[in-house]
Scaffold this motif. Structure first.
Motif, PDB file in Angstrom:
ATOM      1  N   UNK A   1     -18.474   7.281 -12.977  1.00 42.32           N
ATOM      2  CA  UNK A   1     -17.316   7.793 -12.231  1.00 42.32           C
ATOM      3  C   UNK A   1     -16.008   7.264 -12.789  1.00 42.32           C
ATOM      4  N   UNK A   2     -16.082   6.236 -13.631  1.00 35.84           N
ATOM      5  CA  UNK A   2     -14.852   5.616 -14.108  1.00 35.84           C
ATOM      6  C   UNK A   2     -14.296   6.270 -15.368  1.00 35.84           C
TER       7      UNK A   2
ATOM      8  N   UNK B   1      -9.063  15.419 -14.050  1.00 35.19           N
ATOM      9  CA  UNK B   1      -8.179  14.266 -14.162  1.00 35.19           C
ATOM     10  C   UNK B   1      -7.366  14.322 -15.438  1.00 35.19           C
TER      11      UNK B   1
ATOM     12  N   UNK C   1      -3.956  21.496  -1.019  1.00 33.24           N
ATOM     13  CA  UNK C   1      -4.658  20.223  -1.192  1.00 33.24           C
ATOM     14  C   UNK C   1      -5.096  19.672   0.144  1.00 33.24           C
TER      15      UNK C   1
ATOM     16  N   UNK D   1      -5.729  16.006   1.112  1.00 34.59           N
ATOM     17  CA  UNK D   1      -5.621  14.649   0.568  1.00 34.59           C
ATOM     18  C   UNK D   1      -6.152  13.650   1.598  1.00 34.59           C
ATOM     19  N   UNK D   2      -6.973  12.705   1.173  1.00 32.06           N
ATOM     20  CA  UNK D   2      -7.535  11.749   2.134  1.00 32.06           C
ATOM     21  C   UNK D   2      -6.492  10.780   2.650  1.00 32.06           C
TER      22      UNK D   2
ATOM     23  N   UNK E   1      -5.596   6.907   4.091  1.00 32.42           N
ATOM     24  CA  UNK E   1      -6.169   5.571   3.855  1.00 32.42           C
ATOM     25  C   UNK E   1      -7.042   5.080   5.014  1.00 32.42           C
ATOM     26  N   UNK E   2      -6.867   5.641   6.203  1.00 34.99           N
ATOM     27  CA  UNK E   2      -7.687   5.195   7.328  1.00 34.99           C
ATOM     28  C   UNK E   2      -9.056   5.885   7.354  1.00 34.99           C
ATOM     29  N   UNK E   3      -9.225   6.936   6.549  1.00 36.16           N
ATOM     30  CA  UNK E   3     -10.501   7.667   6.549  1.00 36.16           C
ATOM     31  C   UNK E   3     -11.657   6.753   6.178  1.00 36.16           C
ATOM     32  N   UNK E   4     -12.770   6.928   6.885  1.00 38.71           N
ATOM     33  CA  UNK E   4     -13.931   6.139   6.495  1.00 38.71           C
ATOM     34  C   UNK E   4     -14.775   6.870   5.458  1.00 38.71           C
TER      35      UNK E   4
ATOM     36  N   UNK F   1     -13.552   9.387   2.956  1.00 39.11           N
ATOM     37  CA  UNK F   1     -12.470  10.231   2.452  1.00 39.11           C
ATOM     38  C   UNK F   1     -12.983  11.313   1.512  1.00 39.11           C
ATOM     39  N   UNK F   2     -12.329  12.446   1.530  1.00 39.77           N
ATOM     40  CA  UNK F   2     -12.660  13.477   0.552  1.00 39.77           C
ATOM     41  C   UNK F   2     -11.384  14.181   0.118  1.00 39.77           C
ATOM     42  N   UNK F   3     -11.467  14.697  -1.095  1.00 37.76           N
ATOM     43  CA  UNK F   3     -10.312  15.377  -1.673  1.00 37.76           C
ATOM     44  C   UNK F   3     -10.738  16.778  -2.062  1.00 37.76           C
TER      45      UNK F   3
END
Lengths: 506, 215, 259
Positions: B124-125, B131, B148, B150-151, B153-156, B158-160
């Protein structure tokens, strides 16, 4: 509920599990904040584990004490839904003291990186510090962002510059940052365990080394806690000299940060100029207090080195010179279009979010939270000096830069006031015979409010000492500030917060 | 975009490389490009009769410099010699290699790539194709219509998600398509699919045409 | 050297170096009439620089680390924008002189009777902007930074060490030299010795040294007073360079047909 000794208004309340949460909710409803959270092992005294939580409100400090029933697997109610800083504090507490927090949202370890196995808790009294474990494989599950094309950039813990270690995991799409997750704890040294082996009257040296750039603030907070616990009354001169040292530390760090911020935006000129100013400042420190960063200048009972009257003129001159130069450099920074373009709107943190995250120190004041212990609880010498609070509302890097300039100006004014009206008298008093006690120290360091909770034993040793760095509150804010920015702006945003790794890893 | 060939998603574990015949066509095209770049003069010579046929005049001048140099107008104004070019690069590469060999005798130590002290590196890196193209896309963002998700920061979990479409598509093609659709729906009642109705249409058309010719 | 990298990582430094050597050998810095000059004109020169860049980016992605591909991604962004501006800059003296061959341009501009070309001033400004972007200088990239996340050029070299790094750095220095040489050849060609005049070579060398010194000084001052811009400001920066070049060309066309 009974008042704790010391200049800072502080109260202690013993609660049960229901009271723990109820008090937390009440504090939150009245606009209070969670400062710190830790646990102590009192099984050797015939009790169980005890969890502590320190809250800050308009009336001062409130320390909650929650005795935990289960001696081997203690657990306390979760506070992380009420106070966001509790998430990491509780995780660290679970790792070190083995206190589980019921229905905690994030059960992952925080400080335990595999140096000791799960189920071993270094801060328990029966843990032998001189033992080593075979390294446990560290498979920390980072939060991964789902979605097509999302990739990750792992940065750290080893960085290319001379900076502290920490791992940052960016989930990105090209240059767009979707999420940042921090992983700290690489500098865990077992400082809290080490405190327990030291004599209380000498542990200020260790406190001064918790985070090197805040040595005055932490040492003062430690000394304040010890003096509160042992009932020591300080002469005014000692307090004024401590204020002088604290403001010198604030100025030195702000100068360094301003230079680094210029450098991270590609303006090497800023680094050179501010580096020169900081170096001269530190050399003055070394000349007058025998240490560039003022380590061990503050001792319990006063200050280690007195200031001779003939040095006042020198210091006055240095203050005047610095003031002129900083003013000039501020004009350069303010008028540099390229620099302002980088600073403005970068790493923005709205006042609402700052309040919700419970920020403290520079980060809070740059996001419109007027919060400064020197102003809010003006104990000696701040009440005489009359500190003016500096606040910016932008919440971006530019606001944090402007705030640093403002604070340097204010600190220089304070230095001048201290030098003008320094009371005569002793700068140090002898300490009384050691006794068991509990004391709190709360000091507005350059980064934010430092809290030291100290419990001394009857045998002159520290029984439990918990130094709390403001970075605990502010680290999660970085994860929010970076959203919506691009990857190459992260170092600049990070530097504008300039948080301590050592202070939270302990 | 896969460089080390490690799968990024579990579903790609079974992915296999293209076969030699699938690759051959691409390789042939690439080779033709290289050949055209290296030997432009013979190719131009071969094309000259075509140009002469079309515009009545040959290219002439570019081919006078011999097969090595391509000079569109005259050597004074511009010249280009791909083979010489390649030869010098090759010589410089070889020279550099020999020089390095001569100046430095040692073996190269192989080590893990720089991981910032964090050894748990995953597939993944590496940059994904999205990208890699993101900066260019961001520059030309005004030309696209991007939706878009966009996730926070509080999401447990997250998805984009992003859906990119062409603005022109919404401004031009979709209105035209909608107009065509409306028009055809207006005409649709004419079509019933019954044979005698179509015969009536043809009859009416014939009558109309006859009237027109008469008039 | 990275363990899982392919031959590309080893080959790229030689290739980049070779390209730069050839580029240096076709730019008339001291004298015209260079042996390889007829092999390539300015357009081929741009292609040559692009070739070097492609190999560099490929090598950067070869090791498979996040930083390498990050550097490659940014380099391609900057290069894609700088290249049209550079071509535009080259077209202007070519239009004045009527040739895309560097030698001819230098000969014409250096030995013709003094004439003012306002359009060349535009081209010179645009060229300096492209030079800064292409050579990883402030304000587009910071060659002195240690912050991996902000790097462009340096991020691509992270996996190199020893002789390969030396070659890459040498090639990079050559590239700056080539750019400086092009700049001098196009905008300040006085003092270059004509083909076959060996007696004038020492004077030409002295002139070159003086010009390079002035150029280096100007570059240092420019870098000291400016901050690095955000990476998405680079398109605006290079777009401005392109526009300046186009503007210069328009002025040239308004002036009348080239002689």
């Amino acid at each position: 509920m009974n008042a704790l000794p010391g200049a800072i208004p502080a109260r202690l309340a013993e609660v049960d599990a229901a009271g723990w949460r109820a008090t937390g909710a009440a504090v939150r409803a009245r606009g209070g904040r969670l400062l710190s959270l830790w646990a102590a092992d009192r099984r050797d005294l015939g009790e169980g584990h005890v969890a502590f939580a320190a809250f800050a409100g308009a009336e001062g400090l409130l320390l909650l004490r929650l005795p935990l029933a289960n001696r081997d697997a203690p657990s306390a109610p979760d506070l992380s839904d009420l106070f966001l800083p509790a998430v990491r504090l509780q995780r660290a507490c679970t790792d070190l003291s083995g206190v589980a927090f019921e229905v905690a949202r994030d059960p992952r370890p925080w400080l335990r990186h595999g140096a000791w196995p799960a189920g071993v808790h270094p801060l328990r009294r029966d843990f032998v510090a001189r033992q080593s474990f075979a390294p446990v494989p560290d498979d920390y599950p980072f939060v991964s962002v789902a979605g097509e094309g999302v990739h990750e950039i792992p940065v750290g813990p080893v960085h290319a510059g001379i900076i502290e270690p920490g791992h940052f995991r960016f989930s990105v799409l090209g240059e767009r940052v979707l999420r940042l997750e921090e992983r700290l704890g690489y500098k865990h040294k077992g400082i809290e365990k080490r405190f327990e082996t030291l004599a209380a009257a000498e542990a200020h040296r260790l406190a001064g080394r918790v985070s090197g750039d805040s040595t005055v603030a932490v040492a003062w907070a430690y000394a304040m806690a010890l003096e509160a616990a042992w009932g020591v009354q300080l002469p005014a001169r000692a307090l004024w000299l401590r204020a002088l040292l604290l403001e010198r530390e604030r100025i030195a760090n702000h100068l360094g940060d301003l230079g680094m911020l210029g450098n991270d935006a590609g303006l090497a000129f800023g680094l050179a100029q501010f580096g020169r100013l900081k170096e001269c400042w530190l050399q003055d420190n070394a000349r007058l207090w025998c240490h560039r960063y003022l380590m061990d200048a503050i001792v319990p009972g006063g200050v280690g080195v007195d200031l001779a009257t003939e040095q006042h003129a020198d210091l006055h001159e240095a203050v005047t010179e610095l003031e002129a130069e900083v003013l000039e450099l501020r004009a350069v920074y303010d008028e540099h279009a390229g620099l302002q373009d980088r600073f403005r709107g970068c790493g923005q943190l709205s006042p609402d979010l700052a309040l919700r995250l419970g920020l403290t120190g520079i980060a809070a004041r740059a996001s419109g939270q007027a919060r400064d212990l020197r102003v809010d609880f003006p104990v000696l010498p701040w009440d005489v000096l009359g500190v003016r609070a500096c606040t910016q509302t932008g919440g971006d890097v530019a606001a944090r830069v402007a705030l640093r300039f403002d604070e340097i100006a204010e600190s220089l004014r304070l230095l001048r006031a201290v030098l003008d009206d320094l009371p005569e008298g002793d700068c140090r008093v002898p300490l009384p015979a050691p006794r068991a006690g509990l004391g709190l120290g709360w000091v507005e360091g350059w980064r934010g409010e430092v809290l030291v909770a100290l419990e001394t034993g009857a045998d002159c040793r520290v029984r439990r000492c918990h130094p709390h760095d403001p970075s605990w509150q502010n680290w999660p804010a970085l994860e929010h500030a970076v959203i919506g920015n691009i990857v190459p702006d992260f170092p600049l945003i990070n530097k504008s917060f300039n948080l301590s790794y050592a202070g939270v890893d302990l | 975009m896969v460089f080390l060939g490690r799968p990024r998603e579990p579903g790609l574990v079974q992915a296999r490389d293209a076969g030699p015949w699938e690759r051959w066509s691409l390789a042939a095209l690439a080779a033709a490009c290289v050949l055209l770049g290296l030997l432009p003069v013979p190719v131009l010579r071969a094309l000259e009769p075509v140009a002469a046929l079309l515009v009545g005049e040959g290219i002439g001048a570019p081919l006078e410099g011999g097969w090595l140099f391509l000079a569109p107008v005259s050597a004074q104004r511009a010249s280009y010699s791909p083979l010489l070019f390649l030869a010098v690069i090759a010589a410089a590469i070889a020279g550099a290699w020999l020089l390095v060999r001569h100046a430095w005798r040692g073996c190269t130590r192989l080590a893990d790539p720089w991981d910032c002290g964090f050894p748990a590196q995953t597939a993944r890196m590496q940059d994904s194709a999205e990208g890699f193209g993101q900066p260019v896309k961001q520059i030309f963002e005004p030309f696209f219509r991007i939706e878009r998700e966009v996730p926070d920061p509080f999401d447990e979990a997250p998805r984009y998600a992003a859906r990119t479409s062409d603005r022109l598509w919404h401004w031009l093609y979709l209105p035209v398509a909608a107009a065509v659709a409306r028009l055809s729906s207006l005409l649709a009642p004419l079509q019933h699919g019954r044979m005698h109705l179509y015969l009536v249409y043809s009859f009416a058309t014939l009558l109309f045409l006859l009237l027109v010719i008469r008039a | 050297m990275a363990r899982d990298a392919s031959f590309l990582l080893r080959f790229a430094p030689y290739c980049v170096f070779g390209c730069m050597v050839l580029a240096a050998s076709i730019v008339p810095m001291v004298a015209t009439g260079l042996p390889f000059a007829p092999a390539a004109d300015v357009i081929a020169l741009v292609g040559l620089l692009a070739t070097a860049r492609v190999f560099m980016a490929l090598a950067a992605m070869d090791a498979g680390t996040a930083f390498g591909s990050m550097g490659a991604r940014r380099e391609m962004l900057v290069a894609g924008l700088a290249e049209p501006a550079l071509l535009m800059v080259f077209f202007m003296p070519s239009l004045i002189v009527g040739s895309t061959s560097l030698t001819t341009i230098v000969e014409t501009l250096a030995y013709q009777p003094f004439a003012l070309h306002p359009s060349l001033a535009f081209a010179a400004v645009a060229f300096v902007m492209v030079l800064l972007a292409e050579n990883a200088r402030i304000p587009v990239d910071n060659p002195a930074t240690h912050l991996e996340l902000t790097m462009i050029h340096e991020a691509m070299l992270l996996e190199y060490s020893g002789r390969y790094l030396a070659l890459m750095e040498w090639a990079h220095a050559l590239k700056l030299m080539v750019y400086a040489g092009i700049g001098i050849a196009l905008f300040a060609p006085w003092g270059v010795s004509p083909a076959g005049r060996w007696d004038l070579v020492p004077a030409a060398l002295a002139a070159l040294a003086a010009k390079l010194f002035i150029g280096g000084l100007a570059l240092a001052i420019l870098e000291t007073v400016s901050a690095k811009m955000r990476i998405f400001r680079a398109p605006e920066f290079l777009g401005m360079a392109f526009l300046l070049a186009v503007l210069g060309m328009l002025i040239l066309l308004l002036q009348g047909p080239p002689r």
